[in-house]
Design an enzyme around this catalytic site. Structure first.
Site, PDB file in Angstrom:
ATOM      1  N   CYS A  83      -4.722   2.546  -3.765  1.00 26.69           N
ATOM      2  CA  CYS A  83      -3.509   3.048  -3.100  1.00 26.69           C
ATOM      3  C   CYS A  83      -2.346   2.078  -3.284  1.00 26.69           C
ATOM      4  O   CYS A  83      -1.564   1.847  -2.331  1.00 26.69           O
ATOM      5  CB  CYS A  83      -3.741   3.308  -1.615  1.00 26.69           C
TER       6      CYS A  83
ATOM      7  N   LYS B 165     -10.875  -0.583  10.188  1.00 26.29           N
ATOM      8  CA  LYS B 165     -10.968  -1.764   9.318  1.00 26.29           C
ATOM      9  C   LYS B 165     -11.383  -3.008  10.097  1.00 26.29           C
ATOM     10  O   LYS B 165     -11.589  -4.065   9.548  1.00 26.29           O
ATOM     11  CB  LYS B 165      -9.632  -2.003   8.606  1.00 26.29           C
TER      12      LYS B 165
ATOM     13  N   GLN C   8      -4.856  -5.354   6.823  1.00 33.35           N
ATOM     14  CA  GLN C   8      -5.814  -6.279   6.198  1.00 33.35           C
ATOM     15  C   GLN C   8      -5.774  -7.678   6.798  1.00 33.35           C
ATOM     16  O   GLN C   8      -6.421  -8.583   6.275  1.00 33.35           O
ATOM     17  CB  GLN C   8      -5.552  -6.362   4.682  1.00 33.35           C
TER      18      GLN C   8
ATOM     19  N   HIS D 267       0.864  -1.186   0.000  1.00 30.22           N
ATOM     20  CA  HIS D 267       0.000   0.000   0.000  1.00 30.22           C
ATOM     21  C   HIS D 267       0.903   1.238   0.000  1.00 30.22           C
ATOM     22  O   HIS D 267       2.024   1.183   0.517  1.00 30.22           O
ATOM     23  CB  HIS D 267      -0.833  -0.055   1.285  1.00 30.22           C
TER      24      HIS D 267
ATOM     25  N   ASP E  13       2.630  -4.753   8.300  1.00 31.81           N
ATOM     26  CA  ASP E  13       1.445  -3.925   8.099  1.00 31.81           C
ATOM     27  C   ASP E  13       0.233  -4.847   8.186  1.00 31.81           C
ATOM     28  O   ASP E  13      -0.057  -5.607   7.257  1.00 31.81           O
ATOM     29  CB  ASP E  13       1.549  -3.243   6.724  1.00 31.81           C
TER      30      ASP E  13
HETATM   31  N1  PLP Z   1      -1.941  -0.815   4.563  1.00 30.52           N
HETATM   32  C1  PLP Z   1      -2.860  -1.555   3.941  1.00 30.52           C
HETATM   33  C2  PLP Z   1      -2.503  -2.938   3.466  1.00 30.52           C
HETATM   34  C3  PLP Z   1      -4.137  -1.034   3.722  1.00 30.52           C
HETATM   35  O1  PLP Z   1      -5.065  -1.773   3.097  1.00 30.52           O
HETATM   36  C4  PLP Z   1      -4.437   0.269   4.191  1.00 30.52           C
HETATM   37  C5  PLP Z   1      -5.747   0.879   3.918  1.00 30.52           C
HETATM   38  O2  PLP Z   1      -6.443   0.519   3.013  1.00 30.52           O
HETATM   39  C6  PLP Z   1      -3.439   0.979   4.853  1.00 30.52           C
HETATM   40  C7  PLP Z   1      -2.209   0.414   5.020  1.00 30.52           C
HETATM   41  C8  PLP Z   1      -3.701   2.351   5.391  1.00 30.52           C
HETATM   42  O3  PLP Z   1      -4.640   2.298   6.400  1.00 30.52           O
HETATM   43  P1  PLP Z   1      -5.238   3.656   7.033  1.00 30.52           P
HETATM   44  O4  PLP Z   1      -5.744   4.462   5.883  1.00 30.52           O
HETATM   45  O5  PLP Z   1      -6.326   3.172   7.935  1.00 30.52           O
HETATM   46  O6  PLP Z   1      -4.133   4.322   7.760  1.00 30.52           O
END
Ligand code: PLP
Length: 407
Positions: free
Chosen positions: A366, A226, A203, A123, A200
């Protein structure tokens, strides 16, 4: 698992009719999940009955709000199986957690020419945070490639480590491909090279049990929204041995012990990383969400969502011209399905599905570098949560087929 109708009744928004005609089919859970009543009620109750700033107050409400906030930290600790609440830092979400590590770990342990290893499926938050450090400190970003099936090939991973490698930062589950990465194995390999790992978990936490001690990760990030919790709150887990040696992220109240114009001493963990008034109502909401998920049972949620994913793959593949990205093997494909139907533009598909009351996400999710790797500009993405049903997947497939006849 609790009967699905009972679970669905915990989420009032699922009763909404979209365009006054269609019952909502919400398949955009990887972007954000809906909130159960207990989360919203706990937050409302705190605002109505407890609200006061935490930590510095001698009065009753402040102490009660502090107890709630610190109790929530303990709930998060238990949820991740961290050793101590000192290792649980509240942030605004995964993005802030990763930025905090890139910034503070980078400042403490990385010099010009030092390297971070990420992957091709990250991401943007796990790419740009390191690029910012790159522009500040001249670090290098090494990118582990994925196979055409959308998985990491660990065969050549050893070649990515050298004496300049300082950290590995990887997604637990891809938000586009649904790939569940073998993070435990990657952590083992990284540690054999003396390199710490940031996972991270944006998900992964909503879909299956995570145990940070079992993974032995050094840092772990996730977002409240999430996992059925409120927006604006997330978590950074970090091993004390690392957090202790990192400088603070921001300066202000809460993160200090003493301040003078000549010298400031910093607070103990985790407060050193929590400058300013925390979102103590959101931490209550997050703790409620984690309790909710735990009461449904993460094993039951995982089994239900695996069933949905397998069913969706099978049903979607009946559609002529359907391409699904990511691994075909559901044991390593989590509840996220990115797809493309013939040459129908993903934006047209998403917009027309919406007119049928079906919410999916479209675009690059993203993850623009991953889109380049896949050779597409964007995809349609359906992602599942504990309240989704096979009937909703049938509705998605019927919707796609209907739209196909229009082109
Ligand atoms: N990392 C992953 C794999 C994601 O799917 C997301 C959000 O879609 C993020 C990071 C960023 O999360 P946030 O926007 O809640 O900070």
């Amino acid at each position: 698992m609790t009967p699905i109708e009972n679970l669905r009744s915990d989420f009032p928004i699922l009763l909404r009719k979209i365009y006054d005609r269609y019952p909502l089919v919400y398949l955009d859970n990887a972007a954000t999940t809906q909130k159960p009543r207990c989360v919203v009620e706990a937050m409302t109750d705190e605002y109505y009955n407890v609200n006061a700033n935490v930590h510095r107050g001698v009065h009753f409400l402040s102490q009660q709000a502090t107890d709630l906030h610190e109790g929530s930290r303990e709930t998060v600790r238990r949820f991740l199986n961290a050793r101590s609440t000192s290792e649980i830092v509240f942030t605004r979400g995964t993005t802030e957690s990763i930025n905090l590590v890139a910034s503070c770990f980078g400042q403490a342990f990385m010099k010009e020419g030092d390297e971070v290893i990420i992957t091709e499926m990250e991401h943007h938050s796990n790419i740009v945070s390191w690029q910012l450090l790159q522009s500040r400190q001249g670090i290098k970003i090494r990118v582990l490639p994925i196979t055409d099936e959308g998985v990491l090939n660990l065969d050549g991973i050893g070649d990515f480590f050298n004496e300049r490698t300082r950290i590995v930062s990887i997604a637990h589950v891809s938000n586009v491909l649904g790939t569940v990465n073998p993070v435990k194995e990657i952590i083992r390999i990284a540690h054999a090279h003396g390199v710490p790992v940031l996972v991270d978990g944006a998900q992964s936490t909503p879909h299956f049990k995570v145990d940070v001690q079992d993974l032995d990760c050094d840092f772990f990030a996730f977002s409240g929204h999430k996992i059925y919790g409120p927006t604006g709150i997330g978590v950074l887990y970090g091993k004390e041995e690392w957090l202790d040696r990192m400088p603070p992220y921001m300066g202000g109240g809460e993160m200090i012990k003493t301040v003078s114009f000549e010298k400031t001493t910093f607070n103990d963990l985790p407060y050193k990383f929590e400058a300013g008034t925390p979102d103590y109502v959101a931490s209550t909401g997050l703790a409620k969400a984690l309790e909710y998920v735990s009461s449904v049972g993460l094993d039951a949620i995982e089994a239900h969502e695996k069933d949905l994913t397998a069913y969706a793959m099978q049903r979607l593949m009946e559609v002529p011209g359907m391409k699904i990205y990511g691994p075909q093997d559901v044991t390593i494909h989590d509840a996220v399905l990115s797809f493309q139907v013939g040459n129908i533009h993903h934006l047209d598909m998403g917009t027309l599905l919406d007119r049928l009351g079906i919410a999916v996400r479209t675009g690059h999710h993203c993850a623009e570098p991953l889109m380049h790797r896949l050779g597409v500009e964007g995809t349609c993405r359906a992602s599942f949560a504990l309240y989704n049903t096979r009937e909703e997947i049938d509705a998605l497939v019927a919707g796609i087929r209907r739209i196909q006849t229009m082109f």
